[in-house]
Design a protein around this motif. Sequence first.
Motif, PDB file in Angstrom:
ATOM      1  N   THR A  31       0.840  -1.190   0.000  1.00  0.00           N
ATOM      2  CA  THR A  31       0.000   0.000   0.000  1.00  0.00           C
ATOM      3  C   THR A  31       0.878   1.245   0.000  1.00  0.00           C
ATOM      4  N   ASN A  39       3.363  -6.884  -9.990  1.00  0.00           N
ATOM      5  CA  ASN A  39       2.225  -6.045  -9.611  1.00  0.00           C
ATOM      6  C   ASN A  39       2.641  -4.580  -9.669  1.00  0.00           C
ATOM      7  N   TYR A  58       1.791  -0.524  -8.629  1.00  0.00           N
ATOM      8  CA  TYR A  58       1.125   0.362  -7.668  1.00  0.00           C
ATOM      9  C   TYR A  58       1.299   1.787  -8.183  1.00  0.00           C
TER      10      TYR A  58
END
Length: 135
Positions: free
Chosen positions: A54, A128, A130
């Motif tokens: 995050t 991934n 972000y």
Amino acid sequence: MGFSSTAGLTLLLTTVLICSIYMYSTVDLTSAKVNDAYNTHSEYLKNKLDEKITVVSVEHSSENMNITLLNEGQLTHELDNWDVLYNGTPVNFTITSGELYLAPLESVNISVNASSPGRISIVSEYGNQYYYNLN
């Protein structure tokens, strides 16, 4: 059956036996390699699904940006395998906290030379992405 037909049959059966042994060993090695590759890929996909990072905060000045990331997943990440993209272009980044690994429930600070407006994308070692939009 005469001698020549017996010898011919023996030669034929021996050739078939040798070829089948060779084919079995080749197929066995190849199937083992395919199975190992499948297991490696399955583990990679599992790690990709288990990853959860995050973006906690972003502080930016006129030329520099500090990004704080929190690892909320259960994987330990090697930060040297990450990439940072600014408007789709790879840029160099520094880890201001000096860490090499990001353990679960720990945070890391990344510094990037970037100015707003723009878009920052952090790509982890498992692929991934972000995103953070600079406005």
